[in-house]
Design a protein around this motif. Structure first.
Motif, PDB file in Angstrom:
ATOM      1  N   ALA A  14      36.355  47.841  28.946  1.00  0.00           N
ATOM      2  CA  ALA A  14      36.086  48.395  30.243  1.00  0.00           C
ATOM      3  C   ALA A  14      34.796  48.657  30.580  1.00  0.00           C
ATOM      4  N   HIS A  15      33.936  48.990  29.528  1.00  0.00           N
ATOM      5  CA  HIS A  15      32.634  49.461  29.535  1.00  0.00           C
ATOM      6  C   HIS A  15      31.935  48.054  29.899  1.00  0.00           C
ATOM      7  N   ILE A  16      32.346  47.106  29.370  1.00  0.00           N
ATOM      8  CA  ILE A  16      31.478  45.807  29.471  1.00  0.00           C
ATOM      9  C   ILE A  16      31.743  45.226  31.201  1.00  0.00           C
ATOM     10  N   LEU A  17      33.203  45.435  31.417  1.00  0.00           N
ATOM     11  CA  LEU A  17      33.517  44.819  32.596  1.00  0.00           C
ATOM     12  C   LEU A  17      33.125  45.682  33.775  1.00  0.00           C
ATOM     13  N   MET A  18      32.830  47.053  33.551  1.00  0.00           N
ATOM     14  CA  MET A  18      32.152  47.896  34.586  1.00  0.00           C
ATOM     15  C   MET A  18      30.738  47.471  35.111  1.00  0.00           C
ATOM     16  N   LYS A  19      30.339  46.680  34.016  1.00  0.00           N
ATOM     17  CA  LYS A  19      28.881  45.974  34.316  1.00  0.00           C
ATOM     18  C   LYS A  19      29.117  45.094  35.413  1.00  0.00           C
ATOM     19  N   VAL A  20      30.145  44.235  35.283  1.00  0.00           N
ATOM     20  CA  VAL A  20      30.479  42.938  36.039  1.00  0.00           C
ATOM     21  C   VAL A  20      30.783  43.451  37.455  1.00  0.00           C
ATOM     22  N   LEU A  55      42.077  45.704  33.822  1.00  0.00           N
ATOM     23  CA  LEU A  55      41.774  44.532  33.394  1.00  0.00           C
ATOM     24  C   LEU A  55      41.502  44.586  32.010  1.00  0.00           C
ATOM     25  N   ALA A  56      40.774  45.316  31.562  1.00  0.00           N
ATOM     26  CA  ALA A  56      40.514  45.618  30.083  1.00  0.00           C
ATOM     27  C   ALA A  56      41.749  45.906  29.490  1.00  0.00           C
ATOM     28  N   GLY A  72      39.063  34.374  36.839  1.00  0.00           N
ATOM     29  CA  GLY A  72      39.553  35.238  37.707  1.00  0.00           C
ATOM     30  C   GLY A  72      38.844  36.239  38.262  1.00  0.00           C
ATOM     31  N   ILE A  73      37.778  36.709  37.313  1.00  0.00           N
ATOM     32  CA  ILE A  73      36.835  37.573  37.633  1.00  0.00           C
ATOM     33  C   ILE A  73      35.903  36.850  38.408  1.00  0.00           C
ATOM     34  N   ILE A  74      35.342  35.799  38.047  1.00  0.00           N
ATOM     35  CA  ILE A  74      34.270  35.209  38.726  1.00  0.00           C
ATOM     36  C   ILE A  74      34.885  34.866  40.107  1.00  0.00           C
ATOM     37  N   ARG A  97      36.839  36.322  41.788  1.00  0.00           N
ATOM     38  CA  ARG A  97      36.886  37.588  42.929  1.00  0.00           C
ATOM     39  C   ARG A  97      35.334  37.982  43.158  1.00  0.00           C
ATOM     40  N   LEU A  98      34.438  37.895  42.426  1.00  0.00           N
ATOM     41  CA  LEU A  98      33.106  38.073  42.540  1.00  0.00           C
ATOM     42  C   LEU A  98      32.376  37.250  43.649  1.00  0.00           C
ATOM     43  N   ASN A  99      33.207  36.102  43.548  1.00  0.00           N
ATOM     44  CA  ASN A  99      32.408  35.224  44.685  1.00  0.00           C
ATOM     45  C   ASN A  99      33.039  35.307  46.154  1.00  0.00           C
ATOM     46  N   ILE A 100      34.380  36.126  46.281  1.00  0.00           N
ATOM     47  CA  ILE A 100      34.952  36.290  47.502  1.00  0.00           C
ATOM     48  C   ILE A 100      33.956  36.889  48.505  1.00  0.00           C
TER      49      ILE A 100
END
Length: 205
Positions: free
Chosen positions: A135-141, A163-164, A198-200, A202-205
């Protein structure tokens, strides 16, 4: 005499590993471990004070390696984000994946017990610690800039934690259901690839 004592102790450890793998820490029976080891239940306490002591003897070595590797990944991740850099946070999820796979190859049964069957023992929080790192890593995403308290940021933090949790649970299910190291690596790779895609997206939306 010492040889016989070592032989009995090793028999107890092997029996305990089998019992913990079948029933988990909470439901494992010291009497059944003694039966599997071919000794009387009273004799087992000449070697181990209690079930927790026996569990620690088996699981602590892989736990120490696991925590050490995770802390190294976290420290490296935090250091890299103290300065401006272009490192992809998702690369650190791949480091977590590699750590789990390599430890699985070294200590297959012990790692499976640590992550899936340690409920009721002092090692129960380990899976949650792994989820917290992911989660710590994903929050930076999802929150690459300064931390804020508005509703959007709160939603992004909740998403990162969700997600984590599901990612790590997925990895633990793979470890639970498969014994071959290469199969585990392939499945964890595929799980992480799907999550990252999936994460990428979503970020590109």
């Amino acid at each position: 005499m010492q040889y016989l004592k070592d032989e009995v102790k090793n028999s107890i450890l092997q029996a305990a590993l089998s019992e913990f793998m079948r029933h988990g820490y909470s439901n494992a029976s010291m009497r059944q471990i003694a039966n599997l080891a071919g000794i009387t239940p009273g004799n087992i306490y000449r070697y181990f004070k209690n079930k927790e002591d026996l569990f620690q003897e088996l699981i602590h070595p892989v736990y120490e390696k696991f925590i050490q590797y995770l802390m190294e990944i976290k420290d490296d991740f935090d250091d890299s984000y103290c300065v401006i850099n272009t490192t992809n946070p998702l690369d650190y999820l791949r480091k977590v994946e590699s750590t789990i796979v390599e430890l699985f190859k070294e200590s297959n049964v012990e790692l499976r017990i640590l992550l899936n069957l340690s409920s009721g023992s002092s090692y129960e929080p380990v899976k949650q610690e792994l989820i917290q790192l992911a989660a710590h890593i994903l929050m930076k995403v999802f929150i690459p800039g300064e931390d804020q308290q508005d509703q959007a940021m709160i939603e992004e933090r909740n998403l990162a934690h969700m997600l984590a949790g599901t990612l790590i649970e997925g990895v633990c299910i793979i470890l639970r259901d498969h014994e071959d190291g290469e199969t585990v690596r392939q499945l964890v790779d595929e799980l992480l690839r799907v999550y990252c895609a999936g994460i990428i997206s979503r970020l590109n939306i």
